[in-house]
Motif scaffolding. Structure first.
Motif, PDB file in Angstrom:
ATOM      1  N   PHE A  53     118.427   8.324 -38.690  1.00 43.75           N
ATOM      2  CA  PHE A  53     119.091   8.653 -39.949  1.00 43.75           C
ATOM      3  C   PHE A  53     118.455   9.885 -40.588  1.00 43.75           C
ATOM      4  O   PHE A  53     119.155  10.750 -41.134  1.00 43.75           O
ATOM      5  CB  PHE A  53     119.014   7.469 -40.912  1.00 43.75           C
ATOM      6  N   CYS A  99     126.154   3.286 -36.913  1.00 42.95           N
ATOM      7  CA  CYS A  99     124.724   3.250 -37.258  1.00 42.95           C
ATOM      8  C   CYS A  99     124.110   1.861 -37.089  1.00 42.95           C
ATOM      9  O   CYS A  99     122.898   1.693 -37.293  1.00 42.95           O
ATOM     10  CB  CYS A  99     124.514   3.732 -38.693  1.00 42.95           C
ATOM     11  N   PHE A 129     125.688   9.511 -37.598  1.00 43.43           N
ATOM     12  CA  PHE A 129     125.520   8.187 -38.184  1.00 43.43           C
ATOM     13  C   PHE A 129     125.976   8.094 -39.629  1.00 43.43           C
ATOM     14  O   PHE A 129     126.076   6.997 -40.167  1.00 43.43           O
ATOM     15  CB  PHE A 129     124.047   7.755 -38.097  1.00 43.43           C
TER      16      PHE A 129
END
Length: 528
Positions: A213, A205, A159
């Motif tokens: 994350f 993301c 991400f």
């Protein structure tokens, strides 16, 4: 990436029929990204070849060239790597904006006071000859050139991209929803990073929760710690981090929510991919399927036929037109032709050019070709039509992970563009120079060879001035056929002129352009 494809089709979802197909063999692994059965991305990784782009090395400065504003660094490869002065200076965020298929917008300034800016003249003192430096390969060796490297280290994750030596923060501009951008900014503020480090949030993301994350950042920080330990514990030159193989890169870069399924034909690789995906999302494990049919997987999904068709010099378009693609070391030329298109007038020309615009962008990705590219579209009188074709080129190039730049169609009907080239093209990596034509692509005709043989015999007889009366000439069978049929009178006239006898023989092992002339009495070969 696939969200950008949707925009070209009026925002429709394309996840139906969006597949990643992986073929694993002993000597080669292949990955294809399919959109409704059409191959949009294709990659090959061979067992005896290593992709070093993205790998990190502990190198040693071998020499400095102030005139080139560059250094040459020994990283343990056959050729020293090229490090430009500007790639050796800690750069701002904008200099990293195209390294990971992301266009960035700076969203948070570093809190620390900015350091004094370093200029090119400071480089020799910062990196004296013999000093050691951590570098990352940004461009692989191409042709006779060694790899290009940078000190701007970046570690791509699922991400985000971690920049361990750059304390800037950014979000991909391809995330254009203001609410989503605001949400991601808040998430970035909650992430805890060591001092002097920064991150880039990638396009994938969007819509992801904070825990993904945190997990991704933790993996990247752990990876960086291992890299630093490897750097400290080994002398230069030494590879401290290798870019993951095609399986890991597929999970990292392509397995998004838009992908309906991943089909792989190797049980061991399928389990490994499930384990990798499970670290990110347990639900995504269900999208990975093992293909166990006896029919080859690339044949089953029609991929092999598309790949075979795509790599011909001539590429046909649905309308009946075709492209002719010629590749050199620095320049790619694409010629657009109407071919079998039975339409007439400006509408037919526009239709052919629009299809060509889409196919050119696709071919650049499939063949992994780059450098300077010139596309010769069919001449369009209407400026509006030219703009329409140019718009399609720009839209399709947005799907490309490599950095591209295209100029509007010129008055000569040419579109000039550049495409970032990180590695050798697929045609170079999967083929070698023709042993027969030596890469020229053509050989001399039999008529040309007949003319050359007669010239050489004539020159040789004048040089020997009657010292040789009997020659043996050995040539390729096709050339001999020409000499014995259409050019018999010329050979007889040559014998009469020099009062000599010429005996011709064929040898199937000879190259079309190969000639051997010898004294038939002594066997002495003449240098011609």
């Amino acid at each position: 990436m696939l969200k950008r494809i949707r925009k070209l089709f009026g925002g429709k979802r394309l996840n139906e029929g969006t597949r990643i197909v992986i073929n694993c063999e002993k000597l080669e692994n292949r990955v294809a990204l399919l959109e409704h059965g059409s191959v949009e991305e294709y990659g090959v990784e061979r067992a005896n070849e290593e992709n070093i782009v993205g790998s990190i090395f502990k190198g040693k400065i071998k020499n400095i060239e102030p005139g080139l504003k560059a250094m040459f660094v020994d990283i343990g490869l056959e050729k020293n790597a090229f490090l430009h002065f500007w790639d050796a200076i800690p750069q701002a965020l904008e200099d990293l904006q195209n390294e990971h298929d992301e266009t960035l917008e700076e969203v948070r300034k570093p809190k620390k006071k900015q350091q004094k800016r370093i200029s090119a003249k400071d480089i020799p003192s910062l990196y004296p000859i013999g000093s050691e430096v951590m570098v990352q390969v940004s461009k692989g060796p191409i042709g006779s050139k060694g790899p290009r490297i940078t000190t701007n280290i970046s570690l791509p994750g699922r991400f985000m991209v971690l920049m361990p030596r750059n304390d800037q923060f950014g979000i991909s501009r391809r995330i254009d929803d203001p609410k989503e951008r605001a949400r991601l900014r808040k998430i970035m503020e909650r992430l805890e990073l060591p001092d002097h480090m920064g991150i880039i949030l990638r396009t994938v993301c969007q819509g992801q929760r904070l825990r993904y994350f945190i997990r991704d950042l933790s993996i990247l920080l752990e990876q960086w710690e291992k890299i630093e330990d490897e750097y400290d514990d080994n002398p230069a030159p030494h590879c401290v981090f290798r870019e993951p193989d095609v399986i890991e890169r597929t999970v990292r870069d392509f397995l998004t929510e838009d992908v309906e399924e991943v089909i792989i034909d190797d049980p061991e690789m399928a389990e490994r991919m499930k384990d990798l995906v499970g670290q990110i999302s347990r639900r995504s494990r269900n999208r990975i399927s093992l293909y166990n049919s006896p029919e080859p997987i690339f044949e089953k999904f029609g991929i092999q036929r598309q790949i075979d068709d795509a790599f011909y010099r001539q590429v046909w378009l649905p309308c009946g037109g075709y492209l002719v693609i010629d590749e050199t070391e620095a320049l790619i030329t694409v010629d657009v032709n109407t071919g079998r298109n039975k339409g007439t007038g400006d509408r037919m020309i526009l239709e052919t050019n629009l299809e060509a615009a889409e196919e050119v962008a696709r071919q650049l990705r499939l063949r992994n070709i780059g450098g300077l590219i010139v596309v010769d579209f069919i001449d369009m009188r209407s400026r509006k039509d030219q703009q329409q074709v140019y718009k399609v080129v720009k839209e399709r190039l947005r799907l490309d992970k490599a950095k591209t730049q295209a100029l509007p169609i010129s008055q000569l009907g040419l579109l000039e563009m550049t495409r970032q080239r990180l590695n050798e093209s697929l045609s170079v990596t999967t083929s070698e120079q023709c042993s027969y034509c030596s890469g020229k692509g053509v050989v001399m005709s039999t008529m040309t060879m007949s003319v050359e043989i007669q010239r050489k015999i004539n020159a040789l007889m004048y040089r020997k001035k009657g010292g040789v009366n009997n020659l043996l000439i050995v040539v390729h069978p096709e050339v001999l056929q020409r000499l014995k049929s259409e050019d018999t009178e010329h050979i007889v006239d040559l014998e009469r002129r020099h009062q000599a006898r010429f005996t011709f023989r064929s040898d199937p092992s000879y190259h079309r352009e190969q000639i051997m002339i010898a004294d038939a009495d002594t066997g002495e070969e003449f240098r011609i």
